[in-house]
Design a protein around this motif. Sequence first.
Motif, PDB file in Angstrom:
ATOM      1  N   ALA A   2       0.820  -1.160  -0.020  1.00 17.45           N
ATOM      2  CA  ALA A   2       0.028  -0.085   0.108  1.00 17.45           C
ATOM      3  C   ALA A   2       1.034   1.205  -0.040  1.00 17.45           C
ATOM      4  N   GLN A  16       0.518   5.536   0.365  1.00 15.48           N
ATOM      5  CA  GLN A  16      -0.359   6.642   0.884  1.00 15.48           C
ATOM      6  C   GLN A  16       0.193   7.948   0.773  1.00 15.48           C
ATOM      7  N   GLU A  38      -0.780  12.262   1.611  1.00 16.04           N
ATOM      8  CA  GLU A  38      -1.643  13.236   2.264  1.00 16.04           C
ATOM      9  C   GLU A  38      -1.653  14.384   1.343  1.00 16.04           C
ATOM     10  N   SER A  87      -6.323  12.283   2.369  1.00 18.80           N
ATOM     11  CA  SER A  87      -5.442  11.488   1.971  1.00 18.80           C
ATOM     12  C   SER A  87      -5.905  10.457   0.757  1.00 18.80           C
ATOM     13  N   THR A 134      -5.111   6.310  -0.354  1.00 20.24           N
ATOM     14  CA  THR A 134      -4.479   5.148  -0.019  1.00 20.24           C
ATOM     15  C   THR A 134      -4.652   4.392  -1.306  1.00 20.24           C
ATOM     16  N   ALA A 194      -3.980   0.518  -2.489  1.00 18.73           N
ATOM     17  CA  ALA A 194      -3.365  -0.734  -2.018  1.00 18.73           C
ATOM     18  C   ALA A 194      -3.640  -1.854  -2.991  1.00 18.73           C
ATOM     19  N   CYS A 250       3.947   4.118  -5.631  1.00 13.79           N
ATOM     20  CA  CYS A 250       3.906   5.414  -5.138  1.00 13.79           C
ATOM     21  C   CYS A 250       3.447   6.699  -6.191  1.00 13.79           C
ATOM     22  N   ALA A 274      -0.326   6.158  -7.098  1.00 13.24           N
ATOM     23  CA  ALA A 274      -0.996   7.040  -6.335  1.00 13.24           C
ATOM     24  C   ALA A 274      -1.217   8.364  -6.444  1.00 13.24           C
ATOM     25  N   CYS A 322      -4.447  10.744  -7.202  1.00 14.83           N
ATOM     26  CA  CYS A 322      -4.668  11.923  -6.296  1.00 14.83           C
ATOM     27  C   CYS A 322      -4.799  12.896  -6.977  1.00 14.83           C
ATOM     28  N   LEU A 364       3.279   2.147   2.784  1.00 14.36           N
ATOM     29  CA  LEU A 364       2.875   1.668   4.065  1.00 14.36           C
ATOM     30  C   LEU A 364       3.589   0.227   4.378  1.00 14.36           C
ATOM     31  N   ALA A 395      -0.599  -2.220   5.562  1.00 15.54           N
ATOM     32  CA  ALA A 395      -0.870  -2.279   3.929  1.00 15.54           C
ATOM     33  C   ALA A 395      -1.925  -3.318   4.217  1.00 15.54           C
ATOM     34  N   GLN A 452      -5.968  -2.086   5.085  1.00 17.06           N
ATOM     35  CA  GLN A 452      -6.810  -1.437   4.372  1.00 17.06           C
ATOM     36  C   GLN A 452      -7.839  -1.788   4.158  1.00 17.06           C
TER      37      GLN A 452
END
Length: 169
Positions: free
Chosen positions: A42, A44, A46, A54, A56, A58, A89, A92, A96, A117, A122, A125
């Motif tokens: 996972a 994450q 913010e 945030s 996340t 997974a 990463c 994500a 986002c 995470l 992880a 989640q």
Amino acid sequence: MREPSIQTALRESVVEVLEKMFFISAFEESVQQPESLRPCLAAQLEFTGDPPGSLTLATSCNAARSIAADFLGEVPEALSVRQVEEVICELANMICGAVLSRVESRILFRLGSPRILRDDAARAQPGGAGAESTPAGAMMRLGEIHDGTLLVTVHTEGEACSVSEKYAF
């Protein structure tokens, strides 16, 4: 023009990023996945803005390795753990940014650095089936992405709505 709900923005963003950047067709899963396909990795990040929150992401180990291989143009077996984590990463981060620009296009957001995470975080989640809305956020669960699963959750500290809706007289 009213901007989309966070659930709609999440769905559109995940599909767009996976298709355009990773060449993966995505669809929502409506059944519970076997334990072997549950998330094991996972990431994450913010964000600050109005509202802050945030995201996340997974994923199962199989899906993470295959997603990374697709993005990097490599075979899955040739990738290091670090390469896989960096791509997850970045995925994500892309999702986002896409979600926030759809929901609050006129607000300035600052995205933090995505982080992996570790271990229990992880696996802890949310694992509910299908796409669900939460009072302050949204969830989307995808199935059969390279024999694995992907779960993306956005949490906000308050409702996300358009600027025109917030400041209407």
